[in-house]
Design a protein around this motif. Structure first.
Motif, PDB file in Angstrom:
ATOM      1  N   LYS A  32       0.846  -1.190   0.000  1.00 33.55           N
ATOM      2  CA  LYS A  32       0.000   0.000   0.000  1.00 33.55           C
ATOM      3  C   LYS A  32       0.886   1.247   0.000  1.00 33.55           C
ATOM      4  N   GLY A  33       0.558   2.199  -0.832  1.00 37.75           N
ATOM      5  CA  GLY A  33       1.347   3.411  -0.941  1.00 37.75           C
ATOM      6  C   GLY A  33       2.431   3.336  -1.999  1.00 37.75           C
ATOM      7  N   SER A  34       2.552   2.189  -2.664  1.00 35.13           N
ATOM      8  CA  SER A  34       3.536   2.031  -3.736  1.00 35.13           C
ATOM      9  C   SER A  34       2.964   2.579  -5.036  1.00 35.13           C
ATOM     10  N   TRP A  35       3.850   2.864  -5.988  1.00 37.21           N
ATOM     11  CA  TRP A  35       3.439   3.326  -7.309  1.00 37.21           C
ATOM     12  C   TRP A  35       3.883   2.337  -8.352  1.00 37.21           C
ATOM     13  N   ARG A  36       3.111   2.216  -9.409  1.00 32.60           N
ATOM     14  CA  ARG A  36       3.450   1.332 -10.517  1.00 32.60           C
ATOM     15  C   ARG A  36       4.428   2.055 -11.438  1.00 32.60           C
ATOM     16  N   ALA A  37       5.554   1.417 -11.719  1.00 28.88           N
ATOM     17  CA  ALA A  37       6.563   2.025 -12.588  1.00 28.88           C
ATOM     18  C   ALA A  37       5.994   2.302 -13.972  1.00 28.88           C
ATOM     19  N   SER A  38       5.126   1.439 -14.468  1.00 26.98           N
ATOM     20  CA  SER A  38       4.540   1.648 -15.793  1.00 26.98           C
ATOM     21  C   SER A  38       3.694   2.912 -15.833  1.00 26.98           C
ATOM     22  N   LYS A  39       3.113   3.300 -14.710  1.00 28.05           N
ATOM     23  CA  LYS A  39       2.299   4.506 -14.647  1.00 28.05           C
ATOM     24  C   LYS A  39       3.145   5.759 -14.452  1.00 28.05           C
ATOM     25  N   LEU A  40       4.399   5.607 -14.018  1.00 31.10           N
ATOM     26  CA  LEU A  40       5.283   6.760 -13.887  1.00 31.10           C
ATOM     27  C   LEU A  40       5.793   7.217 -15.250  1.00 31.10           C
ATOM     28  N   MET A  41       5.831   6.295 -16.209  1.00 28.66           N
ATOM     29  CA  MET A  41       6.267   6.642 -17.554  1.00 28.66           C
ATOM     30  C   MET A  41       5.252   7.606 -18.166  1.00 28.66           C
ATOM     31  N   GLY A  42       5.728   8.737 -18.660  1.00 27.01           N
ATOM     32  CA  GLY A  42       4.839   9.734 -19.238  1.00 27.01           C
ATOM     33  C   GLY A  42       4.297  10.730 -18.230  1.00 27.01           C
ATOM     34  N   LEU A  43       4.635  10.560 -16.955  1.00 29.22           N
ATOM     35  CA  LEU A  43       4.167  11.465 -15.916  1.00 29.22           C
ATOM     36  C   LEU A  43       4.749  12.859 -16.150  1.00 29.22           C
ATOM     37  N   ASN A  44       3.919  13.874 -16.091  1.00 24.80           N
ATOM     38  CA  ASN A  44       4.365  15.247 -16.308  1.00 24.80           C
ATOM     39  C   ASN A  44       5.242  15.724 -15.164  1.00 24.80           C
ATOM     40  N   VAL A  45       6.265  16.519 -15.507  1.00 23.63           N
ATOM     41  CA  VAL A  45       7.174  17.102 -14.524  1.00 23.63           C
ATOM     42  C   VAL A  45       7.033  18.615 -14.611  1.00 23.63           C
ATOM     43  N   TYR A  46       6.789  19.250 -13.476  1.00 26.85           N
ATOM     44  CA  TYR A  46       6.617  20.700 -13.376  1.00 26.85           C
ATOM     45  C   TYR A  46       7.711  21.277 -12.486  1.00 26.85           C
ATOM     46  N   ASN A  47       7.871  22.597 -12.515  1.00 26.82           N
ATOM     47  CA  ASN A  47       8.745  23.262 -11.547  1.00 26.82           C
ATOM     48  C   ASN A  47       7.879  23.847 -10.438  1.00 26.82           C
ATOM     49  N   GLU A  48       8.502  24.553  -9.502  1.00 31.14           N
ATOM     50  CA  GLU A  48       7.759  25.102  -8.361  1.00 31.14           C
ATOM     51  C   GLU A  48       6.749  26.160  -8.773  1.00 31.14           C
ATOM     52  N   ALA A  49       6.954  26.775  -9.953  1.00 29.51           N
ATOM     53  CA  ALA A  49       6.030  27.793 -10.459  1.00 29.51           C
ATOM     54  C   ALA A  49       4.914  27.165 -11.295  1.00 29.51           C
ATOM     55  N   ASN A  50       4.748  25.858 -11.243  1.00 28.91           N
ATOM     56  CA  ASN A  50       3.728  25.099 -11.988  1.00 28.91           C
ATOM     57  C   ASN A  50       3.867  25.244 -13.499  1.00 28.91           C
ATOM     58  N   GLU A  51       5.086  25.446 -13.982  1.00 28.84           N
ATOM     59  CA  GLU A  51       5.354  25.457 -15.412  1.00 28.84           C
ATOM     60  C   GLU A  51       5.788  24.044 -15.798  1.00 28.84           C
ATOM     61  N   LYS A  52       5.179  23.518 -16.855  1.00 25.55           N
ATOM     62  CA  LYS A  52       5.525  22.166 -17.275  1.00 25.55           C
ATOM     63  C   LYS A  52       6.920  22.160 -17.896  1.00 25.55           C
ATOM     64  N   LEU A  53       7.781  21.275 -17.368  1.00 26.34           N
ATOM     65  CA  LEU A  53       9.145  21.140 -17.872  1.00 26.34           C
ATOM     66  C   LEU A  53       9.254  20.038 -18.917  1.00 26.34           C
ATOM     67  N   GLY A  54       8.552  18.962 -18.717  1.00 25.28           N
ATOM     68  CA  GLY A  54       8.624  17.815 -19.614  1.00 25.28           C
ATOM     69  C   GLY A  54       7.893  16.646 -19.008  1.00 25.28           C
ATOM     70  N   ASP A  55       8.330  15.440 -19.359  1.00 22.29           N
ATOM     71  CA  ASP A  55       7.715  14.239 -18.793  1.00 22.29           C
ATOM     72  C   ASP A  55       8.748  13.133 -18.646  1.00 22.29           C
ATOM     73  N   ILE A  56       8.408  12.167 -17.808  1.00 19.54           N
ATOM     74  CA  ILE A  56       9.312  11.055 -17.531  1.00 19.54           C
ATOM     75  C   ILE A  56       9.284  10.085 -18.708  1.00 19.54           C
ATOM     76  N   ASN A  57      10.473   9.844 -19.286  1.00 22.23           N
ATOM     77  CA  ASN A  57      10.585   8.915 -20.416  1.00 22.23           C
ATOM     78  C   ASN A  57      11.018   7.520 -19.981  1.00 22.23           C
ATOM     79  N   GLU A  58      11.804   7.437 -18.913  1.00 21.84           N
ATOM     80  CA  GLU A  58      12.406   6.149 -18.556  1.00 21.84           C
ATOM     81  C   GLU A  58      12.822   6.157 -17.094  1.00 21.84           C
ATOM     82  N   LEU A  59      12.818   4.978 -16.484  1.00 18.62           N
ATOM     83  CA  LEU A  59      13.385   4.760 -15.151  1.00 18.62           C
ATOM     84  C   LEU A  59      14.567   3.821 -15.325  1.00 18.62           C
ATOM     85  N   LEU A  60      15.732   4.217 -14.861  1.00 16.06           N
ATOM     86  CA  LEU A  60      16.920   3.382 -14.976  1.00 16.06           C
ATOM     87  C   LEU A  60      17.126   2.659 -13.644  1.00 16.06           C
TER      88      LEU A  60
END
Length: 170
Positions: free
Chosen positions: A46-74
């Protein structure tokens, strides 16, 4: 011919009798262990995240500006995430600048992104099929995926970082 038929019937009876004599393990002996294990495993995860769902997750900065998205987990051989590859900028995969950062540089947030125009609006989130859907679910429920990630910096700063390459050929 009659003797051949008699031998065939006798052989079938001997083989079939041995098969019927084998006992199977009662289903009730193995079932409680399997159900107890799956219930315990769900609680332990419980409380874990699925790695497959992290792929494509949007990444923002502190000002809520979209920087990009997660392409891969190494991941290393022991299963520890060594780095997260983030695609910065670009449009439909063209002109994207991949960078690799350690996972501790990201803060995963389970609430929708707040826009500057109103504090109650929600943004849309890409699903695994690429279609956008508005986030209207109850975020108190563990749905096995955070809403987005936050990282310090802006697009220009992150594009200035060395580009991550999987090999010398790309």
């Amino acid at each position: 011919m009659k003797s051949f038929l008699a031998v065939a019937l006798l052989g079938t009876a001997v083989i079939g009798g041995a098969a019927f004599a084998q006992s199977t393990q009662p289903a009730d002996r193995a079932a409680p262990a399997a159900t107890a294990q799956s219930a315990d495993a769900k609680m332990a995860l419980k409380g874990s995240w699925r790695a497959s769902k992290l792929m494509g997750l949007n990444v923002y900065n502190e000002a809520n500006e979209k920087l990009g998205d997660i392409n891969e987990l190494l991941v290393d051989k022991s299963g520890k995430i060594n780095a997260v590859v983030i695609g910065i900028g670009g449009f439909l995969g063209m002109g994207e600048h991949d960078i690799a950062v350690s996972i501790d540089k990201l803060k995963f947030v389970e609430e929708p992104v707040r826009t500057s125009s109103t504090s109650t609006s929600t943004t849309s989130r890409d699903t695994t099929t690429g279609a956008a859907s508005t986030t209207t679910t109850n975020r108190n429920v563990n749905d096995w995926v955070p809403d987005h990630a936050v990282m310090s910096g802006n697009k220009e700063q992150l594009k200035a970082l060395p580009q991550f390459k999987y090999s010398d050929y790309n």
